[in-house]
Each structure stands twice: as C-alpha cells, then as structure tokens.
Design a protein around this motif. Sequence first.
Motif, PDB file in Angstrom:
ATOM      1  N   VAL A  19       0.837  -1.192   0.000  1.00 57.71           N
ATOM      2  CA  VAL A  19       0.000   0.000   0.000  1.00 57.71           C
ATOM      3  C   VAL A  19       0.876   1.248   0.000  1.00 57.71           C
ATOM      4  N   SER A  20       1.897   1.249   0.812  1.00 56.04           N
ATOM      5  CA  SER A  20       2.751   2.438   0.890  1.00 56.04           C
ATOM      6  C   SER A  20       3.485   2.697  -0.418  1.00 56.04           C
ATOM      7  N   LYS A  23       0.875   4.159  -2.876  1.00 53.02           N
ATOM      8  CA  LYS A  23       0.537   5.523  -2.485  1.00 53.02           C
ATOM      9  C   LYS A  23       1.704   6.466  -2.694  1.00 53.02           C
ATOM     10  N   GLN A  98      -7.590  -2.251   2.049  1.00 54.53           N
ATOM     11  CA  GLN A  98      -6.851  -1.614   3.131  1.00 54.53           C
ATOM     12  C   GLN A  98      -6.740  -0.098   2.993  1.00 54.53           C
ATOM     13  N   ASP A  99      -7.059   0.437   1.819  1.00 54.58           N
ATOM     14  CA  ASP A  99      -6.774   1.853   1.610  1.00 54.58           C
ATOM     15  C   ASP A  99      -7.696   2.484   0.576  1.00 54.58           C
TER      16      ASP A  99
END
Length: 123
Positions: A19-20, A23, A98-99
Amino acid sequence: MISHPNKDFVMAATENLTVSQAKAKDILQDLLQTLQSDEINEKISGARDQAGNDMVKYMQLVFPLVAQVQAEVIEKHGFYGERASVAFMQMLKNLETQDPELVAMSARVREYFLPQLGDPKDS
C-alpha cells in the motif's frame, strides 16, 4: 507446517506491491503519469476517436494500447511474463480493502480501459 511450493514467488510479488509503495507514487502513480503523458495520451485519444461508440473497435484499438502501457510500467516494478497484469491486478484488488486512496487510484487507471459513456460529441 506445510510450505507452499511457490512461496518465494508469492513473497517476492507481495514485496513488490505494498500500500505504501502504491501511495508513494510507485506503480499506480507511474502508470497514471505514463498514461497522462502527451505521447501516450495522444495515441489513446486518437484510438478513442477512431473507435467512436463501437465497442468492438474500442476493444481492438484502445484496450491493447492501454494494456501495453500497463505491461511496460509494471514490468519496471518487477512484474514479468504473460500473466503479470493479472497478478498485478489481483494483488491490487486485495490491497484496495486496506486503503481508500488506493481504490481511487485504481479507478482512475480502469477509466483508461473502459469507454467513456455519454460523450457530448456523440449526442
């Protein structure tokens, strides 16, 4: 404990997309920037104009262009082979839970694959 035969592949693939990373202007941001580049945008716009409202032409002209761009971008991020795009999209779908920002970025990419509905010039 039973070990999965493709454990190393699964672990490496999972490490390639987090995810990081997505993003942090990694894979999805790179893909969006590439799709929005003047050269690619011009090719996609030309293919869309040529396809018009014909879904078959759209799938013949636009979809392959966008798929090729996606394949080239995700390859730079460690996704290789015939099923790379499928593996990437499956992992992305799992991470979307998750995001919400990741969901929005994914939706922006999907818009390139799908025909635009309600084009004013077709009215």
